[in-house]
Design a protein around this motif. Structure first.
Motif, PDB file in Angstrom:
ATOM      1  N   ARG A  43       0.799  -1.228   0.000  1.00  0.00           N
ATOM      2  CA  ARG A  43       0.000   0.000   0.000  1.00  0.00           C
ATOM      3  C   ARG A  43       0.830   1.276   0.000  1.00  0.00           C
ATOM      4  O   ARG A  43       0.329   2.336  -0.387  1.00  0.00           O
ATOM      5  N   VAL A  44       2.085   1.190   0.434  1.00  0.00           N
ATOM      6  CA  VAL A  44       2.891   2.407   0.562  1.00  0.00           C
ATOM      7  C   VAL A  44       4.190   2.302  -0.236  1.00  0.00           C
ATOM      8  O   VAL A  44       4.420   3.082  -1.184  1.00  0.00           O
ATOM      9  N   GLU A  45       5.040   1.349   0.123  1.00  0.00           N
ATOM     10  CA  GLU A  45       6.391   1.325  -0.426  1.00  0.00           C
ATOM     11  C   GLU A  45       6.412   1.089  -1.927  1.00  0.00           C
ATOM     12  O   GLU A  45       7.074   1.838  -2.670  1.00  0.00           O
ATOM     13  N   LEU A  46       5.712   0.041  -2.396  1.00  0.00           N
ATOM     14  CA  LEU A  46       5.725  -0.257  -3.836  1.00  0.00           C
ATOM     15  C   LEU A  46       5.133   0.877  -4.664  1.00  0.00           C
ATOM     16  O   LEU A  46       5.756   1.302  -5.656  1.00  0.00           O
ATOM     17  N   PRO A  47       3.963   1.440  -4.313  1.00  0.00           N
ATOM     18  CA  PRO A  47       3.440   2.566  -5.106  1.00  0.00           C
ATOM     19  C   PRO A  47       4.361   3.781  -5.096  1.00  0.00           C
ATOM     20  O   PRO A  47       4.522   4.450  -6.130  1.00  0.00           O
ATOM     21  N   VAL A  48       4.990   4.076  -3.941  1.00  0.00           N
ATOM     22  CA  VAL A  48       5.868   5.248  -3.865  1.00  0.00           C
ATOM     23  C   VAL A  48       7.105   5.056  -4.732  1.00  0.00           C
ATOM     24  O   VAL A  48       7.495   5.954  -5.505  1.00  0.00           O
ATOM     25  N   VAL A  49       7.743   3.890  -4.637  1.00  0.00           N
ATOM     26  CA  VAL A  49       8.945   3.633  -5.439  1.00  0.00           C
ATOM     27  C   VAL A  49       8.615   3.654  -6.923  1.00  0.00           C
ATOM     28  O   VAL A  49       9.355   4.238  -7.735  1.00  0.00           O
ATOM     29  N   LEU A  50       7.489   3.042  -7.304  1.00  0.00           N
ATOM     30  CA  LEU A  50       7.103   3.034  -8.715  1.00  0.00           C
ATOM     31  C   LEU A  50       6.811   4.452  -9.198  1.00  0.00           C
ATOM     32  O   LEU A  50       7.213   4.832 -10.311  1.00  0.00           O
ATOM     33  N   THR A  78      12.089  -0.619 -10.392  1.00  0.00           N
ATOM     34  CA  THR A  78      11.147  -0.950  -9.315  1.00  0.00           C
ATOM     35  C   THR A  78      11.154  -2.449  -9.041  1.00  0.00           C
ATOM     36  O   THR A  78      11.108  -2.886  -7.885  1.00  0.00           O
ATOM     37  N   GLY A  79      11.217  -3.258 -10.099  1.00  0.00           N
ATOM     38  CA  GLY A  79      11.273  -4.702  -9.919  1.00  0.00           C
ATOM     39  C   GLY A  79      12.521  -5.154  -9.206  1.00  0.00           C
ATOM     40  O   GLY A  79      12.479  -6.038  -8.339  1.00  0.00           O
ATOM     41  N   LEU A  80      13.671  -4.551  -9.545  1.00  0.00           N
ATOM     42  CA  LEU A  80      14.916  -4.898  -8.861  1.00  0.00           C
ATOM     43  C   LEU A  80      14.847  -4.552  -7.379  1.00  0.00           C
ATOM     44  O   LEU A  80      15.284  -5.321  -6.518  1.00  0.00           O
ATOM     45  N   TRP A  81      14.289  -3.385  -7.089  1.00  0.00           N
ATOM     46  CA  TRP A  81      14.127  -3.005  -5.677  1.00  0.00           C
ATOM     47  C   TRP A  81      13.238  -3.993  -4.953  1.00  0.00           C
ATOM     48  O   TRP A  81      13.539  -4.428  -3.839  1.00  0.00           O
ATOM     49  N   PRO A 148       6.982 -10.053  -2.141  1.00  0.00           N
ATOM     50  CA  PRO A 148       7.728  -8.979  -2.819  1.00  0.00           C
ATOM     51  C   PRO A 148       8.690  -9.489  -3.884  1.00  0.00           C
ATOM     52  O   PRO A 148       8.855  -8.842  -4.926  1.00  0.00           O
ATOM     53  N   ALA A 149       9.317 -10.643  -3.642  1.00  0.00           N
ATOM     54  CA  ALA A 149      10.239 -11.192  -4.638  1.00  0.00           C
ATOM     55  C   ALA A 149       9.499 -11.595  -5.910  1.00  0.00           C
ATOM     56  O   ALA A 149       9.986 -11.374  -7.028  1.00  0.00           O
ATOM     57  N   LEU A 153      10.062 -10.079  -9.747  1.00  0.00           N
ATOM     58  CA  LEU A 153      10.329 -10.835 -10.976  1.00  0.00           C
ATOM     59  C   LEU A 153       9.329 -10.470 -12.068  1.00  0.00           C
ATOM     60  O   LEU A 153       9.696 -10.316 -13.239  1.00  0.00           O
ATOM     61  N   VAL A 154       8.053 -10.329 -11.687  1.00  0.00           N
ATOM     62  CA  VAL A 154       7.038  -9.959 -12.677  1.00  0.00           C
ATOM     63  C   VAL A 154       7.313  -8.569 -13.234  1.00  0.00           C
ATOM     64  O   VAL A 154       7.246  -8.340 -14.457  1.00  0.00           O
ATOM     65  N   LEU A 155       7.648  -7.629 -12.365  1.00  0.00           N
ATOM     66  CA  LEU A 155       7.933  -6.269 -12.828  1.00  0.00           C
ATOM     67  C   LEU A 155       9.166  -6.216 -13.714  1.00  0.00           C
ATOM     68  O   LEU A 155       9.218  -5.427 -14.672  1.00  0.00           O
ATOM     69  N   LEU A 156      10.164  -7.045 -13.422  1.00  0.00           N
ATOM     70  CA  LEU A 156      11.353  -7.102 -14.284  1.00  0.00           C
ATOM     71  C   LEU A 156      10.978  -7.516 -15.704  1.00  0.00           C
ATOM     72  O   LEU A 156      11.437  -6.913 -16.689  1.00  0.00           O
ATOM     73  N   MET A 157      10.156  -8.546 -15.816  1.00  0.00           N
ATOM     74  CA  MET A 157       9.751  -9.014 -17.144  1.00  0.00           C
ATOM     75  C   MET A 157       8.864  -7.995 -17.846  1.00  0.00           C
ATOM     76  O   MET A 157       8.996  -7.772 -19.060  1.00  0.00           O
ATOM     77  N   VAL A 158       7.958  -7.355 -17.094  1.00  0.00           N
ATOM     78  CA  VAL A 158       7.107  -6.331 -17.682  1.00  0.00           C
ATOM     79  C   VAL A 158       7.951  -5.150 -18.177  1.00  0.00           C
ATOM     80  O   VAL A 158       7.770  -4.646 -19.302  1.00  0.00           O
ATOM     81  N   GLY A 159       8.888  -4.708 -17.344  1.00  0.00           N
ATOM     82  CA  GLY A 159       9.727  -3.574 -17.724  1.00  0.00           C
ATOM     83  C   GLY A 159      10.584  -3.851 -18.943  1.00  0.00           C
ATOM     84  O   GLY A 159      10.703  -3.000 -19.839  1.00  0.00           O
ATOM     85  N   ASN A 160      11.174  -5.035 -18.996  1.00  0.00           N
ATOM     86  CA  ASN A 160      11.989  -5.377 -20.160  1.00  0.00           C
ATOM     87  C   ASN A 160      11.149  -5.447 -21.422  1.00  0.00           C
ATOM     88  O   ASN A 160      11.595  -5.068 -22.514  1.00  0.00           O
TER      89      ASN A 160
END
Length: 215
Positions: A43-50, A78-81, A148-149, A153-160
């Motif tokens: 609710r906080v960390e992931l939305p803020v970092v993204l 964001t995915g790496l973080w 979170p892990a 991984l999903v965000l890494l694939m989406v970003g690439n």
């Protein structure tokens, strides 16, 4: 044939000793509740970092162009973080109190039976609730630490994919990987909910931390 060979696994004479040893080890063991940590992440960390990464990507794209590439890089960062945020904790050795380095209290069959009871696939044996609650809390904690892990991984694939790093077969594999990651997330949250439901239905005699499932 002797009576010993006719006994079922549940009737083996060593089972009572194993359960007694497991209950002795389980008494007083505290498993931290990871739900507040996971809730803060979602609710906080992931939305803020993204949001921060996307803001920097907008600045970079407005200067150098290639919007899709910068947006993809923002999602990758964001995915790496997200991936490495809890990775050291996941890799840290954390022996379960019921399976110490010198001996094992319960057999694999007994552990499988506990998992069936926790997931609702079998009737709960009220004689061993102390052990079942400890196993449920340990499993719930490990599942929450892994979320979170999986997100990372999903965000890494989406970003690439958004950045245009994949073409042809690599793109297809990336899409399959994203679908698999999403499926893992669904399964993880379902197991968290089932475990939380078990803990609410069979609370400790003494007050413990909240077992609210993620919403």
């Amino acid at each position: 044939m002797s009576d010993w060979w006719e006994r079922t696994p549940a009737e083996h004479p060593s089972d009572a000793r194993r359960w007694a040893q497991a209950e002795e080890r389980a008494v007083g063991v505290v498993v931290p509740d990871e739900w507040p940590v996971l809730r803060r992440f979602l609710r906080v960390e992931l939305p803020v970092v993204l949001a921060v990464c996307l803001g920097l990507a907008v600045v970079g794209a407005s200067i150098w162009g290639e919007w899709h590439r910068w947006i993809g890089y923002a999602v990758v960062v964001t995915g790496l973080w997200s991936l490495f945020r809890r990775l050291p904790q996941l890799l840290r050795r954390d022996p379960h109190p019921l399976n110490g380095p010198r001996s094992s209290s319960l057999t694999r069959q007994q552990h499988r039976e506990l998992q069936r009871q926790i997931s609702g696939g079998a009737a709960v044996d009220t004689d061993h609730l102390v052990v079942a609650r400890l196993v449920a809390r340990r499993d719930r904690r490990d599942l929450m630490r892994g979320v979170p892990a999986i997100f990372g991984l999903v965000l890494l694939m989406v970003g690439n994919t958004v950045a245009g790093s994949h073409r042809g077969w690599p793109l297809l594999l990336a899409v399959l990987g994203m679908a698999l990651g999403a499926a893992f997330l669904v399964v993880s949250f379902r197991r968290i909910r089932r475990t939380s439901a078990f803990l609410r239905a069979h609370p400790d005699p003494t007050p413990v931390a909240s077992e609210a499932p993620p919403s």
